[in-house]
Design a protein around this motif. Sequence first.
Motif, mmCIF file in Angstrom:
data_model
loop_
_atom_site.group_PDB
_atom_site.id
_atom_site.type_symbol
_atom_site.label_atom_id
_atom_site.label_comp_id
_atom_site.label_asym_id
_atom_site.label_seq_id
_atom_site.Cartn_x
_atom_site.Cartn_y
_atom_site.Cartn_z
ATOM 1 N N SER A 204 0.842 -1.194 0.000
ATOM 2 C CA SER A 204 0.000 0.000 0.000
ATOM 3 C C SER A 204 0.880 1.247 0.000
ATOM 4 N N GLU A 205 0.250 2.449 -0.247
ATOM 5 C CA GLU A 205 1.001 3.704 -0.230
ATOM 6 C C GLU A 205 1.637 3.941 1.135
ATOM 7 N N ALA A 206 0.932 3.582 2.200
ATOM 8 C CA ALA A 206 1.461 3.777 3.548
ATOM 9 C C ALA A 206 2.678 2.889 3.780
ATOM 10 N N GLU A 207 2.627 1.653 3.276
ATOM 11 C CA GLU A 207 3.752 0.732 3.439
ATOM 12 C C GLU A 207 4.961 1.216 2.642
#
Length: 225
Positions: A204-207
């Motif tokens: 994901s973008e957060a990861e």
Amino acid sequence: MKRSILFDTETTGLDPATGDRVIEVAAIELIDDLPTETTFHVMIDPERDIPAEATRVHGFTIEDLQGKPKFAEIADDFLTFIGEDEMIAHNARFDFNFVNAELRACGKPELAMSRMVDTLEMAKKRFPGLPNSLDALCRRYSIDLSARTTHNALLDCKLLAEVYVELMGGRQRGLGLTHQGGKGMTAVYERNPDRRPRVMAPPSEAEVAAHTAFVESLKEPIWLQ
């Protein structure tokens, strides 16, 4: 479909050349390395005594086998069941030698050694220097041994079938059930014989942001070289 036969014997001793005989034969049909519900199992009158040390291993006395068929009486059924398929056993040469001695004695064709698949040799290559008895392999693969109080050919076959699955690559995701020609339900699973990594979902973008921050906190990170 690949058919093979996993089998085991119990005997009156260790050497057919000195008069020891088979007292039990068990076999399980495998399709594509997985057990079906098709089995062969017979107790046999060895036409001789059973030494006490052998009884301590498998639990059978000569009184238990009185009235059971002699090997010559079950030989044709056994040969029909195994067909021409490869034969899998743990310490397979032991079982091949005993079965072939019995087949010779009743004038039947012997098993060709080229059919032999030895799970003990497979295990030695996988785990060199470690104990590779059936009990040791079951413990290594977390296979339930609670029912194995003595050596029993049919139970040993069922345990070895689980060990064999692991030695051939192990259980994979996708486990399910299917019919095998009307012979009951049989477990099937996706095999990954070359053990290549499975494709994973993208991060994901957060990861991605967390990983970027972590890399930037390192001194000369190899990811940026």
